[in-house]
Design a protein around this motif. Sequence first.
Motif, PDB file in Angstrom:
ATOM      1  N   VAL A 244       0.829  -1.216   0.000  1.00  0.00           N
ATOM      2  CA  VAL A 244       0.000   0.000   0.000  1.00  0.00           C
ATOM      3  C   VAL A 244       0.858   1.259   0.000  1.00  0.00           C
ATOM      4  O   VAL A 244       0.328   2.367   0.058  1.00  0.00           O
ATOM      5  CB  VAL A 244      -0.961   0.027   1.213  1.00  0.00           C
ATOM      6  CG1 VAL A 244      -1.906  -1.155   1.180  1.00  0.00           C
ATOM      7  CG2 VAL A 244      -0.186   0.063   2.532  1.00  0.00           C
ATOM      8  N   TRP A 247       0.097   4.140  -2.517  1.00  0.00           N
ATOM      9  CA  TRP A 247      -1.111   4.911  -2.178  1.00  0.00           C
ATOM     10  C   TRP A 247      -0.823   5.859  -1.015  1.00  0.00           C
ATOM     11  O   TRP A 247      -1.233   7.021  -1.043  1.00  0.00           O
ATOM     12  CB  TRP A 247      -2.252   3.965  -1.821  1.00  0.00           C
ATOM     13  CG  TRP A 247      -3.504   4.700  -1.480  1.00  0.00           C
ATOM     14  CD1 TRP A 247      -4.455   5.165  -2.338  1.00  0.00           C
ATOM     15  CD2 TRP A 247      -3.933   5.107  -0.155  1.00  0.00           C
ATOM     16  NE1 TRP A 247      -5.459   5.828  -1.643  1.00  0.00           N
ATOM     17  CE2 TRP A 247      -5.158   5.809  -0.308  1.00  0.00           C
ATOM     18  CE3 TRP A 247      -3.400   4.935   1.126  1.00  0.00           C
ATOM     19  CZ2 TRP A 247      -5.853   6.330   0.774  1.00  0.00           C
ATOM     20  CZ3 TRP A 247      -4.099   5.469   2.202  1.00  0.00           C
ATOM     21  CH2 TRP A 247      -5.306   6.159   2.020  1.00  0.00           C
ATOM     22  N   SER A 250       1.184   8.715  -2.231  1.00  0.00           N
ATOM     23  CA  SER A 250       0.431   9.629  -3.096  1.00  0.00           C
ATOM     24  C   SER A 250      -0.381  10.627  -2.287  1.00  0.00           C
ATOM     25  O   SER A 250      -0.724  11.698  -2.783  1.00  0.00           O
ATOM     26  CB  SER A 250      -0.498   8.826  -4.014  1.00  0.00           C
ATOM     27  OG  SER A 250      -1.577   8.255  -3.284  1.00  0.00           O
TER      28      SER A 250
END
Length: 344
Positions: A244, A247, A250
């Motif tokens: 993950v 993500w 980001s």
Amino acid sequence: MHRPDLSAPAPPTSTDRVEALDALRGLALCGILPVNMIAIAGLPSLPGSWQGALPQWLEVTAHQRFFPLFSFLFGLSTALILDGAAGRTARPWLVLLRRLLALGVLGAAHQLLQPGEALLPYAIVGLVVLLPASWLPRPVIALGGAVAIGVALTFTSGGLLLIPGLFLLGLAAARYGLHRQIAAPNRAAWTAVLAGAVVAAVPLLSIQVDTIENSGFDQVSSTAGLVMAVGYASALVLLTASPVGPWVSSVLAPLGRLALTNYLSATLLVLLLTMVPAFSGPGGYRVLLPFAAAILVVQVVASRWWLRRFRYGPVEWVLRSISWWTPVRMTQADGGHPDARSSL
């Protein structure tokens, strides 16, 4: 050999960023925001024994936890700035000197809106401690940082007096290549660091809860804050290296890349929110976390939008241009990468 023009050093061109460092800086901003909101809005403290109220939960989860991380990253980023400048000018210290002076002016202005803000102390400590220390061998820097933190925790309640030690440890960490270990982490090593932080934090938090009325004014809460900062940072480093991780980065990395712009704009947004009647008095705690979350969502969305078009945040661009004494290119190159190794 070409000798650089000392009167007009070339501004940065292209260096790789460590996205995990940006994510760590973004995490620090997330934790600092609700604590600063309490101070800016003038929300009353709730003294007394442990009652499980939100201010008390923030004392054991956020207050004194993220400020040390932000300070450590400032010292680390300073080393990266100096290293990058050393390849472009014979006087990299002059780039940092201008940067710190500009940061001090910015911090002095910010003090008018948020008394007790961090930028002015950062600039002062940077000029007095960090800049001279940049000429020292890395073992001396590391030892000085450890001693400074030990003295601050032994004889004071920490707070701003931890900044010199944290700056020095961050500077030494960069000299030892910690940023590369963060970019490509050894999971076993970082898991051990996280486990050690958890083991150390448990008894410290137990004592802090029992003496919660003294939180922020004693050595226990400051020490717990440092330990938990290490725990938060190591947990995020492991998370960014997990499936993950992209993500997570980001969301947090854009926030951290525009750290200075987001730090200052958060003050303005909180001041606007103080006009909302619900955000005043003891009842203001009911909307504190929703308001903080709303500010962070706005900043993440705005940061992502901005970085698709520009290399730096607006305040970062001003600071960088002053540092190099020439306007640096603001727009993104097609398919290029930002030419900054750190935001602060």
